[in-house]
Write a protein that holds these residues in place. Sequence first.
Motif, PDB file in Angstrom:
ATOM      1  N   ASN A 279      76.489  34.773  12.202  1.00  0.00           N
ATOM      2  CA  ASN A 279      76.739  33.496  12.222  1.00  0.00           C
ATOM      3  C   ASN A 279      77.305  33.119  10.441  1.00  0.00           C
ATOM      4  O   ASN A 279      78.175  31.801   9.743  1.00  0.00           O
ATOM      5  CB  ASN A 279      75.243  33.142  10.794  1.00  0.00           C
ATOM      6  N   LEU A 280      77.918  34.366   9.648  1.00  0.00           N
ATOM      7  CA  LEU A 280      78.823  34.414   9.115  1.00  0.00           C
ATOM      8  C   LEU A 280      80.135  33.639   9.687  1.00  0.00           C
ATOM      9  O   LEU A 280      80.817  33.146   9.276  1.00  0.00           O
ATOM     10  CB  LEU A 280      79.584  36.141   8.137  1.00  0.00           C
ATOM     11  N   ALA A 281      80.221  34.163  10.215  1.00  0.00           N
ATOM     12  CA  ALA A 281      82.012  34.421  11.675  1.00  0.00           C
ATOM     13  C   ALA A 281      82.175  32.812  11.662  1.00  0.00           C
ATOM     14  O   ALA A 281      82.576  32.141  11.715  1.00  0.00           O
ATOM     15  CB  ALA A 281      81.614  34.656  12.486  1.00  0.00           C
ATOM     16  N   MET A 282      80.654  32.050  12.291  1.00  0.00           N
ATOM     17  CA  MET A 282      80.738  30.563  12.859  1.00  0.00           C
ATOM     18  C   MET A 282      80.962  29.788  11.552  1.00  0.00           C
ATOM     19  O   MET A 282      81.079  28.462  11.228  1.00  0.00           O
ATOM     20  CB  MET A 282      79.028  30.633  13.148  1.00  0.00           C
ATOM     21  N   PHE A 283      80.382  30.559  10.469  1.00  0.00           N
ATOM     22  CA  PHE A 283      80.885  29.887   8.384  1.00  0.00           C
ATOM     23  C   PHE A 283      81.675  29.558   8.404  1.00  0.00           C
ATOM     24  O   PHE A 283      82.427  28.129   8.396  1.00  0.00           O
ATOM     25  CB  PHE A 283      79.817  30.708   7.757  1.00  0.00           C
ATOM     26  N   GLY A 286      84.092  27.266  11.329  1.00  0.00           N
ATOM     27  CA  GLY A 286      83.417  25.489  11.287  1.00  0.00           C
ATOM     28  C   GLY A 286      84.964  24.989  10.004  1.00  0.00           C
ATOM     29  O   GLY A 286      84.944  24.038  10.069  1.00  0.00           O
ATOM     30  N   GLY A 287      84.477  25.386   9.172  1.00  0.00           N
ATOM     31  CA  GLY A 287      85.515  25.349   7.943  1.00  0.00           C
ATOM     32  C   GLY A 287      86.661  25.347   8.232  1.00  0.00           C
ATOM     33  O   GLY A 287      87.813  24.112   8.502  1.00  0.00           O
ATOM     34  N   ALA A 288      86.883  25.945   9.431  1.00  0.00           N
ATOM     35  CA  ALA A 288      88.769  26.564  10.101  1.00  0.00           C
ATOM     36  C   ALA A 288      89.199  25.363  11.124  1.00  0.00           C
ATOM     37  O   ALA A 288      89.754  24.490  11.249  1.00  0.00           O
ATOM     38  CB  ALA A 288      89.308  27.137  10.860  1.00  0.00           C
ATOM     39  N   THR A 289      88.054  25.051  11.830  1.00  0.00           N
ATOM     40  CA  THR A 289      88.300  23.540  12.524  1.00  0.00           C
ATOM     41  C   THR A 289      88.255  22.058  12.245  1.00  0.00           C
ATOM     42  O   THR A 289      88.552  21.304  12.936  1.00  0.00           O
ATOM     43  CB  THR A 289      87.285  24.166  14.259  1.00  0.00           C
ATOM     44  N   ILE A 413      77.778  23.723   7.430  1.00  0.00           N
ATOM     45  CA  ILE A 413      77.815  24.173   6.873  1.00  0.00           C
ATOM     46  C   ILE A 413      79.410  24.200   5.804  1.00  0.00           C
ATOM     47  O   ILE A 413      80.004  23.810   5.197  1.00  0.00           O
ATOM     48  CB  ILE A 413      76.949  25.326   5.358  1.00  0.00           C
ATOM     49  N   GLY A 414      79.748  25.342   6.586  1.00  0.00           N
ATOM     50  CA  GLY A 414      81.432  25.546   6.947  1.00  0.00           C
ATOM     51  C   GLY A 414      82.387  25.044   6.539  1.00  0.00           C
ATOM     52  O   GLY A 414      83.271  24.684   6.076  1.00  0.00           O
ATOM     53  N   GLY A 415      81.931  23.979   7.845  1.00  0.00           N
ATOM     54  CA  GLY A 415      83.319  22.761   8.273  1.00  0.00           C
ATOM     55  C   GLY A 415      82.775  21.891   7.132  1.00  0.00           C
ATOM     56  O   GLY A 415      84.335  21.308   5.793  1.00  0.00           O
ATOM     57  N   ALA A 416      81.842  21.363   6.328  1.00  0.00           N
ATOM     58  CA  ALA A 416      81.529  20.780   5.069  1.00  0.00           C
ATOM     59  C   ALA A 416      82.764  21.486   3.819  1.00  0.00           C
ATOM     60  O   ALA A 416      83.602  20.972   3.071  1.00  0.00           O
ATOM     61  CB  ALA A 416      80.355  20.609   4.395  1.00  0.00           C
ATOM     62  N   ALA A 455      93.192  26.700   6.925  1.00  0.00           N
ATOM     63  CA  ALA A 455      92.127  27.231   7.880  1.00  0.00           C
ATOM     64  C   ALA A 455      92.149  28.660   8.079  1.00  0.00           C
ATOM     65  O   ALA A 455      91.276  29.507   9.114  1.00  0.00           O
ATOM     66  CB  ALA A 455      92.234  26.463   8.763  1.00  0.00           C
ATOM     67  N   ALA A 456      93.784  29.212   8.583  1.00  0.00           N
ATOM     68  CA  ALA A 456      94.001  29.868   9.367  1.00  0.00           C
ATOM     69  C   ALA A 456      93.391  31.996   8.097  1.00  0.00           C
ATOM     70  O   ALA A 456      93.101  32.967   8.473  1.00  0.00           O
ATOM     71  CB  ALA A 456      95.634  30.342   9.642  1.00  0.00           C
ATOM     72  N   ALA A 457      93.565  31.034   6.585  1.00  0.00           N
ATOM     73  CA  ALA A 457      92.674  32.336   5.940  1.00  0.00           C
ATOM     74  C   ALA A 457      91.680  32.428   5.827  1.00  0.00           C
ATOM     75  O   ALA A 457      90.956  34.254   5.670  1.00  0.00           O
ATOM     76  CB  ALA A 457      93.170  31.655   4.594  1.00  0.00           C
ATOM     77  N   PHE A 458      90.727  31.070   6.739  1.00  0.00           N
ATOM     78  CA  PHE A 458      89.436  31.485   6.441  1.00  0.00           C
ATOM     79  C   PHE A 458      88.498  32.067   7.944  1.00  0.00           C
ATOM     80  O   PHE A 458      87.927  33.234   8.081  1.00  0.00           O
ATOM     81  CB  PHE A 458      88.706  29.755   7.227  1.00  0.00           C
ATOM     82  N   ALA A 459      89.662  32.325   8.996  1.00  0.00           N
ATOM     83  CA  ALA A 459      90.129  32.678   9.953  1.00  0.00           C
ATOM     84  C   ALA A 459      90.257  34.342  10.388  1.00  0.00           C
ATOM     85  O   ALA A 459      89.476  35.306   9.882  1.00  0.00           O
ATOM     86  CB  ALA A 459      91.026  32.261  11.682  1.00  0.00           C
ATOM     87  N   VAL A 460      91.206  34.493   9.659  1.00  0.00           N
ATOM     88  CA  VAL A 460      91.529  35.984   9.178  1.00  0.00           C
ATOM     89  C   VAL A 460      89.859  36.651   8.152  1.00  0.00           C
ATOM     90  O   VAL A 460      89.886  37.901   8.370  1.00  0.00           O
ATOM     91  CB  VAL A 460      92.562  36.460   8.142  1.00  0.00           C
ATOM     92  N   ILE A 461      90.093  35.704   6.840  1.00  0.00           N
ATOM     93  CA  ILE A 461      88.153  36.630   6.545  1.00  0.00           C
ATOM     94  C   ILE A 461      87.456  36.951   7.241  1.00  0.00           C
ATOM     95  O   ILE A 461      86.793  37.558   7.763  1.00  0.00           O
ATOM     96  CB  ILE A 461      88.070  36.126   5.791  1.00  0.00           C
TER      97      ILE A 461
END
Length: 477
Positions: A279-283, A286-289, A413-416, A455-461
């Motif tokens: 779920n943390l990953a999907m959050f 979502g923010g990145a995509t 929620i990650g996307g928002a 968005a790249a930073a979200f993915a790395v985190i």
Amino acid sequence: MSSMVQPAIANSRHMPLRWWALIALALAQFLVVLDASIVNIALPSLGSELHLGTNTLSWVITAYVLPFGGLLLLGGRLSDRFGHRRLFMTGVAGFALASAAAGLAASGAWLLTARAIQGASAALLAPAALALVTKLFADPQDRAKALGIWGAVAGIGSAAGVLLGGVLTASLGWSAVFYVNVPVAALVLAAVPFLIAKDSLGERITLDMTGSVAVTGGIVALVAALSGTERVGWTSPQTLILAGLAVALLASFIFLEKRTANPLMPLGIFRNKSVTGGNLAMFLIGGATTGLFFALSVYMQQVLHYDALKAGLTQLPLAGALVAIAGVVPAVVKAIGQSRTLATSLILLASGLIWLSLSPSDATFAANLLGPSILIGIGLGGAFVSGTELAVHGVTDEEAGLASGLVNTSQQIGGAIGLAVLTTAASARSDRLLDRGVSEAQALTGGFSWVFLGAAAFAVIGAFVVLAVVRHPRLSK
């Protein structure tokens, strides 16, 4: 229901109908994901015909996201309570009717109401659909394949939104982006009764209505606060009041869940590290995509001056790479584990985003966009598939709707949050560049590059979080 169909869930390992059922469920999920992005390219023509201002246009997106993100947990628990198939079909029917109403909209109020009903219906069908998939495919290897397809559909839906939005708007007009849902939903409704057994009359779950109101209100307030930041700012009274309300409601929800006998979201589910890490990953995915596809479509139209059709067609390589990699991911998961597969996919996604951030204001598709698009597609395909698998790994049938609702909630929620943070940063960057006297195209490009880097930073985190939280879960275990 025939005896051939009736045991489709109970004897899923030996019933080929389950794969046809997966197609029907995945089609509905495709529509849900698609509708979060397909409207983006249609907004200019839609706004012109319905006489909607820029601020109102943003609510065409928000009106869908608010009830979708806010009601997902409740939708998952309702499906556990009243039956996954029943709630799925109710959600699909509501989604189809609301889509038809949106296509017929003659005013902004009409359209926004229809979009809100679409979002609420999606919150019913999405968690019920994923719960049905986990029940249909009890065998670990079959489930790996099924969830691989499911994760790929989620990724394809995000990419296809821009593609189909451009093609449909250019050829048939903005209303087509809503009408396209109706025949697909009708096909799903016709097929499901023949493919999936009726819900059993097992033990009924008592609904936690107080917790439902608290978490739904908290999520809606949070999404509303974040969605409005680009328009009114982070420190405006509207943002601060809504954010404060969200914190209070979500804190009260956690307090209530610890003390109620039948919680909406048993907090013990997070003792499952796979659920937590997934779920943390999907959050973060979502923010990145969400930031990626919003910025990419605007960059192509406002900076590179692509029309709607061309902007849509340029998504084909990304979608193609995503589809191609999705079939390989289950084998990779079996070899190295879910967490390592997910972390590797997120690093690939981040690499593609960083590459994309280097695109200039006079970029050409072949020289500057094609390579990053393919790499992003590979990363997204792996991330969606392995992330979905991880988030539902090890849950019981009684928790299937809850776990499915959590996955979708995390992504929405990650996307928002991602969209709010990244677009605000982009606007600030563009404004500073304009103050330095650079051209508007270069200023916009500079802002969009920050979106891609963010968005790249979200993915790395996300990659680091997954490796830290999850300890080598594999489907074979």
